[in-house]
Design a protein around this motif. Sequence first.
Motif, short mmCIF file in Angstrom:
data_model
loop_
_atom_site.label_atom_id
_atom_site.label_comp_id
_atom_site.label_asym_id
_atom_site.label_seq_id
_atom_site.Cartn_x
_atom_site.Cartn_y
_atom_site.Cartn_z
N ARG A 39 0.85 -1.19 0.00
CA ARG A 39 0.00 0.00 0.00
C ARG A 39 0.88 1.24 0.00
O ARG A 39 1.97 1.24 0.56
N THR A 41 0.79 4.91 1.34
CA THR A 41 0.04 5.81 2.23
C THR A 41 0.82 7.06 2.62
O THR A 41 0.26 7.95 3.23
N SER A 261 -3.75 13.85 6.78
CA SER A 261 -3.46 12.48 6.39
C SER A 261 -4.41 11.56 7.13
O SER A 261 -5.18 11.99 8.00
#
Length: 423
Positions: A39, A41, A261
Motif C-alpha cells: 500500500r 500511504t 493524512s
Amino acid sequence: MPDPWAYELAAKNFVEGKWILTNDEIAAARTELDLQGARLTQYIETSPNNWTFRQSPGHPLQLALFLPIGQPRLVNTLLTILAIAALFPLLASRYNERLAFLGTVILLFTPITLTALHYYNMDTYAGGIWPLIGGSLLLGYESRKGQGRFITLLVFTIGFVLSWAVVVRITNLVLLGLCGVYFLILLWHFWPNHQQKRKRKPRKGRHRQVEQRRSFPFLNRSGWHHLALFSLGCVLAFTVLLLYNKASFGHFLDSGYFYSSADNRFFLWNENTATAVAGGVKTWLAGGTIWDIFTTLLTHIRLWLRPALFAWPLWPLALYGFIYLFRKQRPLKRTTWFIFFWLLAVYIPYAGVAFFGVTRALAVTFNQTWGFFVVARYLFPISFPMVLLLLDVLNRRSHQMAYVIVGLYMVVGIGIYLVALSQ
C-alpha cells in the motif's frame, strides 16, 4: 507495513529529481505497489495534481545516493561502520578496549538493531544510529576536555550529525535540543571567560592612557569558536531540509506533517482526535483530566514491557545499572544526568499524551510479541544509553562473566530476530 514501500518510491523519485508527483504518476505508483501486495500511504496531496512525500526526507536522500549503483543497503552498512568508529573510542576511553568491543557487540546483535538493519528501506536504523553517532562524539568531546588534534573538525561534525538526525527523523529534534544544552554546559565548563577588563596604570612622564584587554561575554575566544563551528554544522544539515521543503512544498518552513493524512486523528492538536484506539485502550482525552494523563503513562509502561523485552532482552539489566548509578554516585555525574534526559527525550514524543499512534500499535496483541518491531522502532534511539548502562554493569563483573553474558545475548538476539522475521 506500508512505510518501506513509500521510502523506496521516494528515493527513486529523488534520484530522478522528482520532488512532486502528478495524479497520473501517483496512480501508476499505487497500481505497481498494489500488484506487489503493498500500500502507498505516505504520499499526500498538497495541491491539485501535486503529490508529495509526507515523511522526513533524510533517509530517502541517503538511499538516493546508492540507488544508481543498485546497492541501497550500503546506507545502513556505512552507518554501522560510522557508529562503530564513533562508539568504540568513546567506550575504550571510559572503560577499556575489551568492554568497548563488548559494547559494539551488544549494539549490533540486539534484536531491534538486527530487524532495523533488515528493513533498510525504513528510516528506523538511520533515525537511531545518527543520534548514537552524535552522542558518542559529544561525550568524546567531553572526555578530551574540548582539546586535542582535529578538535575543530570534531565540533563541526557533532553539530552536523545531530542535526542530520532531525532531517532523517523529525522527533530527534528533542535529542538535538538536549545535546545542544549539554554542549553549552561543556563549553561553559571548559572555556569560561574569567578575564575582566583591566586598566593599566600610566607610566611617569607620559600622557595618561587607559587600555582594556579584549574580553568576550560568557565564553573565551576558543569557546565561541567551538560554538560557531557547532552551529555551522547544524546550519549545513538544516539547509538541506529547507531546500527540500522549498522544492517540495513551495516554502522553506513548510512540511508534509502540516497537511492532512489518514493518521490525523492520532495527533492531539488535530480536530476529532481519537479518544480510544483499536483493542479497547482509551486515550487520556476520554477523561480529559491530569489523572487520566497519569493513568495513560502507567498503561503505556505496562504495554511496553513485553515488546521491549523482545527488542532489548537485557533492558532489565540496564534498568538495574541505571538505579545503581542514582543510588551510588554522590554527586551524580554529568553523563548520568545526560543518560537520564536522553531516555526521556526519546520516550516523551511517544508516551501517549500528544501522539496516539503508538498507543494504537501497542494495543495489537501480535505487536506485544513477535511483532515487536512495529512499536519498538519508535524507541530505537535509546540504544545509545542502553549500551552505556549495560557496560557500566558489566564493568563491575568478572571478565569471564561479561563474555558469557554477551555471548548468550548474541545467541538470543539472533534467535529472536530470525523467529520474528518468520512470522
